[in-house]
Every structure is written in C-alpha cells, then in structure tokens.
Scaffold this motif. Structure first.
Motif, PDB file in Angstrom:
ATOM      1  N   GLY A 161       0.786  -1.217   0.000  1.00  0.00           N
ATOM      2  CA  GLY A 161       0.000   0.000   0.000  1.00  0.00           C
ATOM      3  C   GLY A 161       0.822   1.273   0.000  1.00  0.00           C
ATOM      4  O   GLY A 161       0.266   2.367  -0.130  1.00  0.00           O
ATOM      5  N   SER A 162       2.148   1.160   0.133  1.00  0.00           N
ATOM      6  CA  SER A 162       3.004   2.348   0.135  1.00  0.00           C
ATOM      7  C   SER A 162       2.886   3.077  -1.202  1.00  0.00           C
ATOM      8  O   SER A 162       2.931   2.465  -2.266  1.00  0.00           O
ATOM      9  N   VAL A 163       2.728   4.397  -1.128  1.00  0.00           N
ATOM     10  CA  VAL A 163       2.596   5.228  -2.320  1.00  0.00           C
ATOM     11  C   VAL A 163       3.851   6.076  -2.461  1.00  0.00           C
ATOM     12  O   VAL A 163       4.219   6.814  -1.537  1.00  0.00           O
ATOM     13  N   GLY A 164       4.534   5.959  -3.580  1.00  0.00           N
ATOM     14  CA  GLY A 164       5.803   6.657  -3.757  1.00  0.00           C
ATOM     15  C   GLY A 164       5.833   7.520  -5.004  1.00  0.00           C
ATOM     16  O   GLY A 164       4.932   7.474  -5.846  1.00  0.00           O
ATOM     17  N   ILE A 165       6.895   8.314  -5.116  1.00  0.00           N
ATOM     18  CA  ILE A 165       7.145   9.120  -6.302  1.00  0.00           C
ATOM     19  C   ILE A 165       8.608   8.974  -6.700  1.00  0.00           C
ATOM     20  O   ILE A 165       9.479   8.759  -5.851  1.00  0.00           O
ATOM     21  N   ALA A 166       8.870   9.097  -7.991  1.00  0.00           N
ATOM     22  CA  ALA A 166      10.238   9.102  -8.524  1.00  0.00           C
ATOM     23  C   ALA A 166      10.185   9.574  -9.961  1.00  0.00           C
ATOM     24  O   ALA A 166       9.273   9.194 -10.712  1.00  0.00           O
ATOM     25  N   GLU A 167      11.146  10.400 -10.333  1.00  0.00           N
ATOM     26  CA  GLU A 167      11.207  10.937 -11.686  1.00  0.00           C
ATOM     27  C   GLU A 167       9.888  11.632 -12.035  1.00  0.00           C
ATOM     28  O   GLU A 167       9.497  12.567 -11.371  1.00  0.00           O
ATOM     29  N   THR A 168       9.178  11.146 -13.047  1.00  0.00           N
ATOM     30  CA  THR A 168       7.935  11.791 -13.489  1.00  0.00           C
ATOM     31  C   THR A 168       6.693  10.997 -13.107  1.00  0.00           C
ATOM     32  O   THR A 168       5.608  11.259 -13.617  1.00  0.00           O
ATOM     33  N   MET A 169       6.839  10.036 -12.184  1.00  0.00           N
ATOM     34  CA  MET A 169       5.733   9.130 -11.896  1.00  0.00           C
ATOM     35  C   MET A 169       5.468   8.984 -10.404  1.00  0.00           C
ATOM     36  O   MET A 169       6.300   9.313  -9.564  1.00  0.00           O
ATOM     37  N   SER A 170       4.291   8.440 -10.104  1.00  0.00           N
ATOM     38  CA  SER A 170       3.956   7.956  -8.778  1.00  0.00           C
ATOM     39  C   SER A 170       3.682   6.461  -8.915  1.00  0.00           C
ATOM     40  O   SER A 170       3.510   5.958 -10.039  1.00  0.00           O
ATOM     41  N   ASN A 171       3.650   5.753  -7.794  1.00  0.00           N
ATOM     42  CA  ASN A 171       3.351   4.323  -7.859  1.00  0.00           C
ATOM     43  C   ASN A 171       2.712   3.881  -6.555  1.00  0.00           C
ATOM     44  O   ASN A 171       2.629   4.642  -5.580  1.00  0.00           O
ATOM     45  N   ILE A 172       2.235   2.645  -6.535  1.00  0.00           N
ATOM     46  CA  ILE A 172       1.662   2.044  -5.334  1.00  0.00           C
ATOM     47  C   ILE A 172       2.179   0.617  -5.251  1.00  0.00           C
ATOM     48  O   ILE A 172       2.048  -0.155  -6.219  1.00  0.00           O
ATOM     49  N   TYR A 173       2.748   0.243  -4.108  1.00  0.00           N
ATOM     50  CA  TYR A 173       3.255  -1.118  -3.924  1.00  0.00           C
ATOM     51  C   TYR A 173       2.104  -2.026  -3.476  1.00  0.00           C
ATOM     52  O   TYR A 173       1.586  -1.868  -2.373  1.00  0.00           O
ATOM     53  N   PRO A 174       1.687  -2.992  -4.308  1.00  0.00           N
ATOM     54  CA  PRO A 174       0.550  -3.838  -3.936  1.00  0.00           C
ATOM     55  C   PRO A 174       0.887  -4.848  -2.834  1.00  0.00           C
ATOM     56  O   PRO A 174      -0.005  -5.276  -2.101  1.00  0.00           O
ATOM     57  N   GLN A 175       2.149  -5.261  -2.775  1.00  0.00           N
ATOM     58  CA  GLN A 175       2.590  -6.216  -1.760  1.00  0.00           C
ATOM     59  C   GLN A 175       3.807  -5.650  -1.027  1.00  0.00           C
ATOM     60  O   GLN A 175       4.446  -4.711  -1.510  1.00  0.00           O
ATOM     61  N   GLU A 176       4.111  -6.236   0.118  1.00  0.00           N
ATOM     62  CA  GLU A 176       5.366  -5.881   0.782  1.00  0.00           C
ATOM     63  C   GLU A 176       6.511  -6.263  -0.152  1.00  0.00           C
ATOM     64  O   GLU A 176       6.565  -7.380  -0.671  1.00  0.00           O
ATOM     65  N   ALA A 177       7.411  -5.320  -0.387  1.00  0.00           N
ATOM     66  CA  ALA A 177       8.458  -5.552  -1.385  1.00  0.00           C
ATOM     67  C   ALA A 177       9.589  -4.553  -1.174  1.00  0.00           C
ATOM     68  O   ALA A 177       9.412  -3.508  -0.545  1.00  0.00           O
ATOM     69  N   PRO A 178      10.778  -4.847  -1.712  1.00  0.00           N
ATOM     70  CA  PRO A 178      11.846  -3.847  -1.717  1.00  0.00           C
ATOM     71  C   PRO A 178      11.519  -2.744  -2.717  1.00  0.00           C
ATOM     72  O   PRO A 178      10.755  -2.960  -3.673  1.00  0.00           O
ATOM     73  N   GLY A 179      12.056  -1.549  -2.502  1.00  0.00           N
ATOM     74  CA  GLY A 179      11.775  -0.469  -3.442  1.00  0.00           C
ATOM     75  C   GLY A 179      12.557   0.790  -3.123  1.00  0.00           C
ATOM     76  O   GLY A 179      12.909   1.041  -1.968  1.00  0.00           O
ATOM     77  N   GLY A 180      12.806   1.600  -4.151  1.00  0.00           N
ATOM     78  CA  GLY A 180      13.599   2.807  -3.983  1.00  0.00           C
ATOM     79  C   GLY A 180      12.839   4.097  -4.222  1.00  0.00           C
ATOM     80  O   GLY A 180      13.450   5.155  -4.306  1.00  0.00           O
ATOM     81  N   TRP A 181      11.504   4.024  -4.319  1.00  0.00           N
ATOM     82  CA  TRP A 181      10.730   5.238  -4.539  1.00  0.00           C
ATOM     83  C   TRP A 181      10.607   6.030  -3.243  1.00  0.00           C
ATOM     84  O   TRP A 181      10.712   5.482  -2.138  1.00  0.00           O
TER      85      TRP A 181
END
Length: 233
Positions: A161-181
């Motif tokens: 459920g984490s909502v992130g931003i990077a570069e020109t986009m946003s995203n939402i992590y559907p599962q627990e996962a590694p990520g750099g946003w």
C-alpha cells in the motif's frame, strides 16, 4: 515503431527508446487494435511504458506473420477507437508512520509538506503500465515540482500500500516488497488479489486521483470488506 524478437514465442513492439507517456499510449492503442480481431495463436499482450509485448503460439502463428500484422495496425493507430478510461479515487494517508519520506521530499523540493501533499493530490494520473510486481501500477502525470530520483540505496522492505514518487511518476506497492521510490503515504485498499476475476485492480489507461484520508479513516477502511465500486469515480 520497431519490432524485436523476445525468444521464439514473443515479439516486442517498441515506440520509444526513453520513458514517454505518448509511447505508452500508442502501445495501449496497438494492444486494443490487435485484440479487436485477434489472430489464431495469440496468447497474451502486455503493454509497458514504451512498448507492447505480444506472446503467441509459434505452432499456430508465425512470428513473421504477427510482425506484419502489428506493422499494419500501427499505421492506423491515431484512428484506433479507445474505450472510455476507468477512473479511480485512491485513498491515501500522508500521516506518520505512513509518510516515510514526506519531510525529506519537502526539503529536497523546497516545498512545505502541505505543498507536497497538495501537488500530489492535484496530479491527474494515468496508469502507464502494470508490472514489476503483480498489480503494481506506474502512474504518469506527476507534478513536475515533485520530480526526484529514486532513493539510493533502495529500502529492502516497504509495506503493502506504500505510495511513492520518482522521476515523473507515482506508484503504489501492492505487496510488501523492496523499493527505492520516495514514499509519501499509504493506501488501505488492496490493488491485487489472485481470487478476483481480474486480479489487478488497475489497468493500463486507467485514470487515478488520490484522495486524502486520516489515520482513523485508514484503519476503518482497512478493517472492512473491500468493494472496488466504492472507489470508482
């Protein structure tokens, strides 16, 4: 458009060498045109940020014939009909402990935390593709004032459920996962369930606006049965 082989049972139709929302839109348009009259032997299509992957059964459909079909369809993409985009309101809580990077994003962009939130809420996002993780949407349309590179190093674990931003986009992590946003907040609604008829909530071409909620509302929404129609705009 450039067509490349991806093994002996798939082709990739590329529309750009760089991240380009227009290329993503053309990939979706090509997918719609192909699926409107699918050739025998077509297995699956997967639109991405600048290309379309097409899987096929080589015993029923030759790669050469499929490439010719894609090239012909690509000539008429501007006139290709597109269905009305689905619209979604995605609830997001920007409060602690969900807003892992909100303060840092504010510092790095020269904005206040409330300005960062307002610009994220004010962005009209389009789902450019779904990938990397099951149900994981890449959302184009981020306010340019919030453009930042990914974190280095990335985190080894981010909550679902984490909502992130990077570069020109946003995203939402559907599962627990590694990520750099850069994480601004979290949504309490699920984006993927293998038991759903369509396992991913969002699809390429969908439109998304985020809706701010409190931590109390987050807990209430997370604690009740999920109904997709509640969040359809």
């Amino acid at each position: 458009m450039r067509i490349r082989r991806a093994g002996d049972a798939a082709l990739i139709a590329e529309f750009s060498q760089t991240l380009d929302p227009a290329a993503a839109a053309r990939a979706r348009a090509l997918e719609l045109a192909l699926l409107a009259d699918p050739p025998p032997g077509l297995i699956e299509t997967m639109p991405a940020l600048r290309s379309l992957l097409v899987r096929f059964d080589p015993l029923r459909l030759s790669g050469r014939a499929l490439a010719a079909r894609l090239a012909a369809l690509a000539q008429d993409l501007p006139e290709a009909p597109a269905p009305a985009a689905r619209r979604w309101r995605i609830p997001i809580c920007y409060e602690a402990p969900f807003a892992l990077d909100l303060a840092e994003v504010a510092t790095r962009t020269g904005l206040s935390e409330e300005e960062v939130i307002a610009r994220h809420l004010g962005s009209d996002f389009t789902v450019l593709m779904v990938g990397s993780y099951p149900g994981h949407p890449y959302l184009g349309g981020l306010d340019p004032a919030l453009a930042l590179p990914r974190r280095a190093p990335p985190r080894t674990r981010l909550p679902a459920g984490s909502v992130g931003i990077a570069e020109t986009m946003s995203n939402i992590y559907p599962q627990e996962a590694p990520g750099g946003w850069n994480i601004l907040g979290r949504t309490p609604i699920p984006l993927f369930d293998a038991g759903w008829e369509s396992p991913a909530l969002l699809a390429a071409g969908d439109r998304v606006r985020f809706v701010r909620i409190t931590a109390e509302a987050f807990a209430e929404i997370a604690g009740r049965p999920f109904r997709a129609e509640e969040w359809a705009a």
